[in-house]
Design an enzyme around this catalytic site. Structure first.
Site, PDB file in Angstrom:
ATOM      1  CB  SER A 187      -0.907  -0.011   1.236  1.00 53.65           C
ATOM      2  OG  SER A 187      -1.656   1.189   1.318  1.00 53.65           O
ATOM      3  CG  ASP A 192       3.339  10.055   7.218  1.00 51.64           C
ATOM      4  OD1 ASP A 192       4.011  10.193   8.260  1.00 51.64           O
ATOM      5  OD2 ASP A 192       2.274  10.657   7.006  1.00 51.64           O
ATOM      6  CE  LYS A 209      -0.857  -3.723   4.224  1.00 52.64           C
ATOM      7  NZ  LYS A 209      -0.983  -5.054   3.591  1.00 52.64           N
TER       8      LYS A 209
END
Length: 307
Positions: A187, A192, A209
């Site tokens: 994703s 951030d 992830k």
């Protein structure tokens, strides 16, 4: 005294002659039948050789997370291209298997345990990872009262367990099995640490992830890492696809993409050397603007980032 009766013994030459003529007669009567058998065997062997060659020309591809909304699309697309791919799926439950009408090519396993997924991975050429932790909304939220819903992860399904340990298990198992390429769908937003997705259920999902993506990039296996934008349940093949890096697309108005388009990019990544050892963000222009992407080699050629 007993009487002895002499029985004349046949001439050995006549016996030999009789046997020879008998064998010759039998042989002559069976030659045509034997020839037919040989002919049929040869034809079957040729047919088997053609089938075997056709099977060897196919790529066996496993889709993990095949019961998910994007995973289902990838699995279905592979099945529709049975001349190119031998599709396999991995799901968590029998219910998920039935939902996608899975046959013997759909395995049930738990990615958190390497031994559980080994049978599905054995013998494949490529792996497409679409597993992900999924937060659930806490009950009692009333949109009419305002505020924001709260989310949680069920025990055993936290991002650390699914998106890190589960994906690491898949990568390690694939490497041990000699898999030639891994496509991993992640994703955007991973650059951030304070991204809102990380606060859902205090799961830090993008952090885990990203850790799995880094592990894949350092594994030595040819890889393609696709960091998709906001996923939409829309028809694919109608939009111009956009690739980027380091979450730059999140700063634009083009931050979403249809699940069907992500699924297509996953499969196309298996076809081009230009897609290997690449990591990129993926979004699309709105439908009706730009030109629908058809040249995937050109799309992958735009990408220069390895991570």
């Amino acid at each position: 005294m007993a009487t002895v009766t002499r029985v004349p013994f046949p001439n050995p030459i006549s016996i030999a002659t009789h046997k020879c003529s008998l064998v010759h007669s039998i042989s002559r009567s069976r030659v045509p039948e034997f020839s037919v058998i040989l002919s049929l065997k040869a034809k079957n062997l040729r047919r088997f050789s053609v089938v075997a060659m056709a099977d060897l020309s196919k790529s066996t591809v496993l889709v993990t997370g095949a019961g998910g909304r994007t995973g289902q699309i990838v699995y279905k697309k592979l099945k529709e291209r049975s001349d190119q791919y031998a599709a396999r799926g991995l799901v968590r439950t029998q219910e998920s298997k039935e939902k996608i009408n899975g046959a013997d090519d759909v395995y049930i396993g738990d990615i958190r345990t390497a031994e559980s997924i080994a049978p599905a991975i054995q013998g494949i050429d490529a792996l497409i990872i679409l597993t992900s932790a999924v937060p659930k909304m806490k009950p009692g939220f009333d949109p009419a009262k305002g505020g924001r819903p709260e989310f949680y992860f069920e025990d055993g399904t936290y991002p650390e367990q699914v998106d890190w340990i589960g994906q690491k298990n898949q990568i390690d198992s694939a490497k041990a099995a000699g898999v030639k390429q891994i496509v991993l769908v992640g994703s955007m937003g991973g650059t951030d640490p304070n991204h809102p997705l990380n606060s859902l259920g205090n799961g830090n999902i993008l952090v885990w992830k990203r850790k799995a993506e880094q592990y894949l990039a350092e594994s030595g296996i040819p890889y393609t890492i696709i960091r998709a934008g906001g996923l939409q349940d829309k028809e694919g093949g109608l939009r111009e696809l956009l690739v980027g890096k380091d979450d730059e697309l999140l700063k634009t108005e083009t931050r979403t993409i249809a699940r069907a388009d992500v699924a297509e990019v996953c499969i196309q990544a298996l076809n081009f050397e230009e897609a290997k050892f690449k990591a990129f963000d993926l979004a699309s222009k709105p439908e009706g603007t730009g030109t629908a992407t058809k040249d995937f080699k050109a799309l992958f050629s735009q990408i220069t980032t390895r991570f």
